[in-house]
Design a protein around this motif. Structure first.
Motif, PDB file in Angstrom:
ATOM      1  N   SER A 102       0.838  -1.206   0.000  1.00 52.47           N
ATOM      2  CA  SER A 102       0.000   0.000   0.000  1.00 52.47           C
ATOM      3  C   SER A 102       0.866   1.246   0.000  1.00 52.47           C
ATOM      4  CB  SER A 102      -0.926  -0.006   1.217  1.00 52.47           C
ATOM      5  OG  SER A 102      -0.177  -0.088   2.418  1.00 52.47           O
ATOM      6  N   ARG A 103       2.026   1.171   0.643  1.00 55.21           N
ATOM      7  CA  ARG A 103       2.950   2.311   0.628  1.00 55.21           C
ATOM      8  C   ARG A 103       3.432   2.591  -0.795  1.00 55.21           C
ATOM      9  NH1 ARG A 103       7.905   2.218   4.757  1.00 55.21           N
ATOM     10  NH2 ARG A 103       6.115   2.461   6.175  1.00 55.21           N
ATOM     11  N   ASP A 104       3.727   1.528  -1.554  1.00 54.93           N
ATOM     12  CA  ASP A 104       4.144   1.698  -2.945  1.00 54.93           C
ATOM     13  C   ASP A 104       3.045   2.394  -3.747  1.00 54.93           C
ATOM     14  OD1 ASP A 104       6.561   0.324  -2.485  1.00 54.93           O
ATOM     15  OD2 ASP A 104       5.635  -1.613  -2.935  1.00 54.93           O
ATOM     16  N   TYR A 105       1.809   1.927  -3.556  1.00 53.36           N
ATOM     17  CA  TYR A 105       0.692   2.466  -4.338  1.00 53.36           C
ATOM     18  C   TYR A 105       0.444   3.935  -4.000  1.00 53.36           C
ATOM     19  CZ  TYR A 105      -3.873   2.881  -6.535  1.00 53.36           C
ATOM     20  OH  TYR A 105      -4.911   3.282  -7.333  1.00 53.36           O
ATOM     21  N   ILE A 106       0.452   4.280  -2.727  1.00 50.03           N
ATOM     22  CA  ILE A 106       0.213   5.671  -2.339  1.00 50.03           C
ATOM     23  C   ILE A 106       1.332   6.569  -2.852  1.00 50.03           C
ATOM     24  CG2 ILE A 106       0.073   7.235  -0.352  1.00 50.03           C
ATOM     25  CD1 ILE A 106      -1.361   4.953   1.141  1.00 50.03           C
ATOM     26  N   SER A 107       2.555   6.089  -2.765  1.00 47.50           N
ATOM     27  CA  SER A 107       3.682   6.868  -3.298  1.00 47.50           C
ATOM     28  C   SER A 107       3.519   7.102  -4.796  1.00 47.50           C
ATOM     29  CB  SER A 107       5.001   6.143  -3.017  1.00 47.50           C
ATOM     30  OG  SER A 107       5.241   6.031  -1.634  1.00 47.50           O
ATOM     31  N   ALA A 108       3.036   6.078  -5.507  1.00 53.05           N
ATOM     32  CA  ALA A 108       2.817   6.203  -6.949  1.00 53.05           C
ATOM     33  C   ALA A 108       1.764   7.255  -7.255  1.00 53.05           C
ATOM     34  CB  ALA A 108       2.399   4.854  -7.538  1.00 53.05           C
ATOM     35  N   GLN A 109       0.742   7.379  -6.403  1.00 53.12           N
ATOM     36  CA  GLN A 109      -0.297   8.381  -6.647  1.00 53.12           C
ATOM     37  C   GLN A 109       0.225   9.799  -6.428  1.00 53.12           C
ATOM     38  OE1 GLN A 109      -2.733   6.853  -8.288  1.00 53.12           O
ATOM     39  NE2 GLN A 109      -1.346   5.188  -7.678  1.00 53.12           N
ATOM     40  N   LYS A 110       1.191   9.930  -5.534  1.00 53.50           N
ATOM     41  CA  LYS A 110       1.830  11.237  -5.359  1.00 53.50           C
ATOM     42  C   LYS A 110       2.602  11.626  -6.623  1.00 53.50           C
ATOM     43  CE  LYS A 110       2.247  10.949  -0.321  1.00 53.50           C
ATOM     44  NZ  LYS A 110       3.166  10.918   0.845  1.00 53.50           N
ATOM     45  N   VAL A 111       3.269  10.641  -7.209  1.00 44.13           N
ATOM     46  CA  VAL A 111       3.982  10.898  -8.464  1.00 44.13           C
ATOM     47  C   VAL A 111       2.981  11.200  -9.577  1.00 44.13           C
ATOM     48  CG1 VAL A 111       5.532   9.918 -10.200  1.00 44.13           C
ATOM     49  CG2 VAL A 111       5.935   9.481  -7.776  1.00 44.13           C
ATOM     50  N   ARG A 112       1.834  10.555  -9.536  1.00 44.95           N
ATOM     51  CA  ARG A 112       0.788  10.804 -10.537  1.00 44.95           C
ATOM     52  C   ARG A 112       0.317  12.256 -10.474  1.00 44.95           C
ATOM     53  NH1 ARG A 112      -4.378   6.747 -11.006  1.00 44.95           N
ATOM     54  NH2 ARG A 112      -4.723   6.950 -13.243  1.00 44.95           N
ATOM     55  N   ALA A 113       0.079  12.753  -9.258  1.00 49.73           N
ATOM     56  CA  ALA A 113      -0.343  14.146  -9.097  1.00 49.73           C
ATOM     57  C   ALA A 113       0.752  15.099  -9.568  1.00 49.73           C
ATOM     58  CB  ALA A 113      -0.687  14.414  -7.634  1.00 49.73           C
ATOM     59  N   TYR A 114       1.994  14.766  -9.261  1.00 49.03           N
ATOM     60  CA  TYR A 114       3.131  15.578  -9.717  1.00 49.03           C
ATOM     61  C   TYR A 114       3.185  15.602 -11.245  1.00 49.03           C
ATOM     62  CZ  TYR A 114       7.943  16.167 -11.318  1.00 49.03           C
ATOM     63  OH  TYR A 114       9.059  16.532 -12.037  1.00 49.03           O
ATOM     64  N   THR A 115       2.973  14.443 -11.856  1.00 53.00           N
ATOM     65  CA  THR A 115       3.030  14.345 -13.317  1.00 53.00           C
ATOM     66  C   THR A 115       1.932  15.177 -13.969  1.00 53.00           C
ATOM     67  OG1 THR A 115       3.873  12.084 -13.084  1.00 53.00           O
ATOM     68  CG2 THR A 115       3.088  12.742 -15.260  1.00 53.00           C
ATOM     69  N   ALA A 116       0.724  15.121 -13.408  1.00 52.91           N
ATOM     70  CA  ALA A 116      -0.388  15.910 -13.944  1.00 52.91           C
ATOM     71  C   ALA A 116      -0.081  17.404 -13.860  1.00 52.91           C
ATOM     72  CB  ALA A 116      -1.675  15.582 -13.192  1.00 52.91           C
ATOM     73  N   GLN A 117       0.519  17.827 -12.744  1.00 53.65           N
ATOM     74  CA  GLN A 117       0.875  19.243 -12.603  1.00 53.65           C
ATOM     75  C   GLN A 117       1.950  19.634 -13.613  1.00 53.65           C
ATOM     76  OE1 GLN A 117      -0.428  21.704 -10.979  1.00 53.65           O
ATOM     77  NE2 GLN A 117       1.135  23.160 -11.652  1.00 53.65           N
ATOM     78  N   GLN A 118       2.913  18.741 -13.825  1.00 61.23           N
ATOM     79  CA  GLN A 118       3.959  19.015 -14.808  1.00 61.23           C
ATOM     80  C   GLN A 118       3.359  19.150 -16.207  1.00 61.23           C
ATOM     81  OE1 GLN A 118       8.364  17.355 -16.203  1.00 61.23           O
ATOM     82  NE2 GLN A 118       6.981  15.952 -15.147  1.00 61.23           N
ATOM     83  N   MET A 119       2.395  18.295 -16.542  1.00 61.64           N
ATOM     84  CA  MET A 119       1.750  18.384 -17.844  1.00 61.64           C
ATOM     85  C   MET A 119       0.963  19.692 -17.995  1.00 61.64           C
ATOM     86  SD  MET A 119       2.635  15.798 -19.660  1.00 61.64           S
ATOM     87  CE  MET A 119       4.218  16.055 -18.854  1.00 61.64           C
ATOM     88  N   ARG A 120       0.314  20.120 -16.921  1.00 65.73           N
ATOM     89  CA  ARG A 120      -0.415  21.393 -16.971  1.00 65.73           C
ATOM     90  C   ARG A 120       0.537  22.535 -17.308  1.00 65.73           C
ATOM     91  NH1 ARG A 120      -3.843  19.087 -12.864  1.00 65.73           N
ATOM     92  NH2 ARG A 120      -2.353  19.596 -11.216  1.00 65.73           N
ATOM     93  N   GLU A 121       1.709  22.508 -16.699  1.00 68.98           N
ATOM     94  CA  GLU A 121       2.686  23.573 -16.942  1.00 68.98           C
ATOM     95  C   GLU A 121       3.228  23.510 -18.363  1.00 68.98           C
ATOM     96  OE1 GLU A 121       5.545  22.999 -13.859  1.00 68.98           O
ATOM     97  OE2 GLU A 121       4.166  23.625 -12.256  1.00 68.98           O
TER      98      GLU A 121
END
Length: 223
Positions: A133-152
């Motif tokens: 579950s720690r792996d999965y939650i960490s991956a979702q943090k990277v997902r949010a980071y990636t979405a923000q990077q794409m917005r920029e």
């Protein structure tokens, strides 16, 4: 998949744009079909290219997709150099996410009788079962980071151009029709450019850009 550019336009309207109810997709560029049929003049269109990523493919694929960029440029599009940071972390986080969700959805069947699944699928499910579950939650943090990077990035360009695949599909190995085949290396190369859009829900249009000299396999480019 679509039968015409008009079908693609309808699908694009259905999928593109801001998704207020999905946090990682908030702020996505609005759908824009203005003059979409007028492809002879692409003046004003900004095409983002991250060269290091774009060139991480078979040389014949890169050459064909470079020719596609030349055609866009000749039609008036502006090729803009961009950078997409932390692609390795994005790739691994996407793998963790999709594997974990796949394994969870198949649990009720796999636990009952794993022999219902092909051998290569059993291997994938066993591997996914090792993630925490720690792996999965960490991956979702990277997902949010990636979405923000794409917005920029989409504040600077209209589309991002990439090859569709990093390598050609191999021939089916003798015997694999019955037993299946696990080839993580080639699968990773084929799927190399699918990760980014799939992870954060970016719409992609794929167009044939050439044909391989050996084997006659199609080469495609994504925007």
């Amino acid at each position: 998949m679509a039968g015409s550019i008009y079908d693609v336009a309808l699908a694009y309207l259905a999928m593109a744009g801001d998704e207020p109810q999905t946090p990682e997709l908030r702020g996505m560029p609005p759908a824009n079909l203005k003059d979409f049929e007028k492809t002879s003049d692409l003046s004003g269109l900004k095409v983002g290219v991250y060269r290091k990523y774009f060139q991480d493919a078979d040389s014949e694929i890169v050459q064909s997709c470079d020719m596609a960029l030349d055609l866009l440029s000749a039609a008036g599009a502006e090729i803009v150099e961009i950078t997409i940071a932390n692609l390795d972390a994005i790739r691994l986080s996407h793998l963790c996410t999709i594997a974990s969700e796949f394994a969870q959805s198949m649990d009720k069947y796999f636990c009952h009788n794993s022999r219902w699944f092909a051998p290569e699928t059993q291997v994938s499910l066993h591997m996914a079962g090792q993630m925490t579950s720690r792996d999965y939650i960490s991956a979702q943090k990277v997902r949010a980071y990636t979405a923000q990077q794409m917005r920029e990035i989409f504040q600077e360009v209209d589309v991002i151009a990439l090859p569709s695949t990093g390598d050609f599909t191999p021939e089916i190995a003798p015997g694999s029709e019955e037993t299946g085949e696990v080839n993580i290396s080639i699968l990773g190369r084929i799927m190399r450019f699918a990760t980014l859009a799939n992870f954060v829900g970016l719409p992609v249009s794929q167009r044939r850009s050439g044909t391989a000299e050996v084997g006659g396999k199609a080469i495609h480019a994504d925007v």
